[in-house]
Design a protein around this motif. Structure first.
Motif, short mmCIF file in Angstrom:
data_model
loop_
_atom_site.label_atom_id
_atom_site.label_comp_id
_atom_site.label_asym_id
_atom_site.label_seq_id
_atom_site.Cartn_x
_atom_site.Cartn_y
_atom_site.Cartn_z
N ILE A 1 -3.08 35.80 -17.24
CA ILE A 1 -3.47 35.89 -16.78
C ILE A 1 -2.20 35.46 -15.11
O ILE A 1 -2.89 35.60 -13.89
N ARG A 2 -2.07 35.19 -15.45
CA ARG A 2 -0.92 34.60 -14.85
C ARG A 2 -0.02 36.27 -13.94
O ARG A 2 1.00 36.29 -12.56
N LEU A 3 0.44 37.16 -14.54
CA LEU A 3 0.88 38.22 -14.55
C LEU A 3 0.26 38.80 -13.63
O LEU A 3 0.55 39.33 -12.64
N LEU B 1 3.77 32.82 -5.61
CA LEU B 1 5.61 33.20 -6.09
C LEU B 1 5.62 31.56 -5.98
O LEU B 1 6.94 31.35 -6.52
N LYS B 2 5.03 30.60 -5.64
CA LYS B 2 5.98 29.37 -5.05
C LYS B 2 5.22 28.90 -7.16
O LYS B 2 6.22 28.22 -7.44
N GLU B 3 4.16 29.41 -7.12
CA GLU B 3 3.77 28.63 -8.54
C GLU B 3 5.21 29.02 -9.59
O GLU B 3 5.83 28.95 -10.62
N LEU B 4 5.13 30.61 -9.89
CA LEU B 4 6.25 31.47 -10.54
C LEU B 4 8.32 30.50 -10.16
O LEU B 4 8.26 30.93 -11.65
N LEU C 1 -0.30 37.09 -9.88
CA LEU C 1 0.92 37.81 -9.08
C LEU C 1 1.29 39.33 -8.65
O LEU C 1 1.21 39.06 -7.39
N LEU C 2 0.59 40.33 -9.31
CA LEU C 2 0.42 41.86 -9.21
C LEU C 2 -0.86 41.36 -7.67
O LEU C 2 -1.06 42.60 -6.65
N LEU C 3 -1.88 40.84 -8.13
CA LEU C 3 -2.81 40.83 -7.25
C LEU C 3 -2.62 40.38 -5.71
O LEU C 3 -3.12 40.88 -5.26
#
Length: 367
Positions: free
Chosen positions: A155-157, A204-207, A160-162
């Motif tokens: 889900i996270r990946l 990006l902040k979550e990453l 991020l890509l979307l």
């Protein structure tokens, strides 16, 4: 055996004799040493010792922004994008007129242009599907079981890509808006870009909070690859797109021929022949006053020699498109000269055109 035999023999003696034997036996040093023996277990070897089970680690707190989880932020912002693109999709599919809250805006001009379609699919519809997927994944990340079979990493990946794809597309469309629709205000375009960039910075902040700056490099390469793919796909889709005359969405201007009344000087005729010989072209529009001024500067005879391209041969306004050759050239205004692969925007003095084309006149007259 001797001990057992002695014990048996003692058991058959008379009571007085048994007491005497017992007294003698208890005074024996050997028996006293045996009385000091104890029964104890041998300490286990290090291999036999069991390692105590580790204590369960406390649950990892989800990343947050101003006290609200990033998944909730993502779901809320994507929901706004879903509402906006849903409204624009309805307008595009039904052919309805867009409501532009800014006076003098060109929301309808942008929505009706070729740039509102990607590979034959209405652009708002693509955005609505994308925002819908982002909303569903964000709710799933927040604990809702909407899409079974996806773990947290998937889900996270995907989010991020979307978000990277949406931000790249928005940046591309802002470039189109500033170059192809000069002077046009499109509130929906700007709000969509704001939503896309906000989603990108949230993810990006979550990453950054979860894995840190040191481990983010592997994701940066993946994001750059997605951004390049999106930009190339949009460029390929819009390679043959055309735009309408800015600010003429409510009327149609039929084409007319402008008459060149001035006479050409010998220098202008020689320059026109030289420009023709090297393949130089002048791109213009029949309604453009600067184009007419450029024609009058060359004169009637020289204009018959020059290679002039009319960019609106079928008229201008609603439903009228720019000629494909003009679109492919990448014009930003009229007139535009293309000399030896170089673009010169605006009407030019003959001396400037001569210098840019490498023309050397035998006549001293230049105008």
């Amino acid at each position: 055996m001797a001990t057992i035999s002695a014990a048996l023999s003692v058991s058959f003696l008379p009571p007085a004799a048994r007491r005497a034997v017992s007294t003698a036996t208890s005074s024996s040093p050997r028996v006293k040493r045996a009385a000091r023996f104890r029964c104890c277990a041998q300490p286990p070897s290090p291999e036999q010792q069991e390692t105590p089970a580790p204590l369960p680690s406390p649950p990892e707190l989800p990343s947050s922004l101003w006290g609200v989880s990033t998944s909730a932020w993502t779901a809320g912002v994507a929901g706004l994008g879903l509402l906006e693109t849903g409204y624009l999709s309805y307008l595009k599919l039904t052919g309805s007129e867009a409501f532009c809250p800014v006076a003098g805006g060109g929301c309808g001009d942008v929505l009706d242009s070729d740039y509102s379609v990607v590979f034959g699919i209405p652009l708002p519809l693509v955005g609505m599907v994308t925002y819908g997927v982002v909303t569903a994944l964000s709710l799933q990340e927040n604990g809702e079981e909407l899409l079974p079979g996806l773990d947290d990493l998937d889900i996270r990946l995907t989010l991020l890509l979307l978000a990277t794809s949406l931000a790249t597309a928005s940046a591309y469309f802002l470039f189109i808006l500033n170059t192809k629709f000069v002077g046009t205000s499109c509130l929906y375009c700007l709000s969509s870009a704001f939503i896309s960039f906000t989603l990108f910075f949230i993810r990006l902040k979550e990453l950054l909070q979860d894995i840190g700056l040191a481990r983010i490099q592997k994701f940066v390469g993946l994001q750059l690859a997605v951004a390049v793919i999106v930009a190339l796909a949009l460029t390929n889709s819009y390679s043959s797109a055309t735009t309408q005359l800015k600010g003429t969405g409510d009327f149609v201007l039929e084409p007319y021929k402008t008459e060149v009344t001035s006479e050409s000087t010998p220098f202008a005729i020689s320059l026109a022949r030289h420009l023709h010989s090297i393949g130089a072209k002048m791109y213009g529009a029949f309604w453009c006053t600067h184009c007419n001024d450029q024609k009058q500067l060359f004169g009637r005879e020289a204009m018959e020699i020059l290679d002039y391209v009319e960019c609106f041969p079928n008229g201008a306004g609603k439903g009228k498109k720019m000629a494909n050759e003009c679109v492919a050239t990448g014009l930003e205004g009229f007139p535009t000269w293309v000399i030896n692969g170089k673009l010169l925007s605006g009407d030019q003095e003959l001396s400037v055109l001569a210098e840019e084309s490498g023309f050397v006149s035998e006549s001293p007259e230049q105008s």
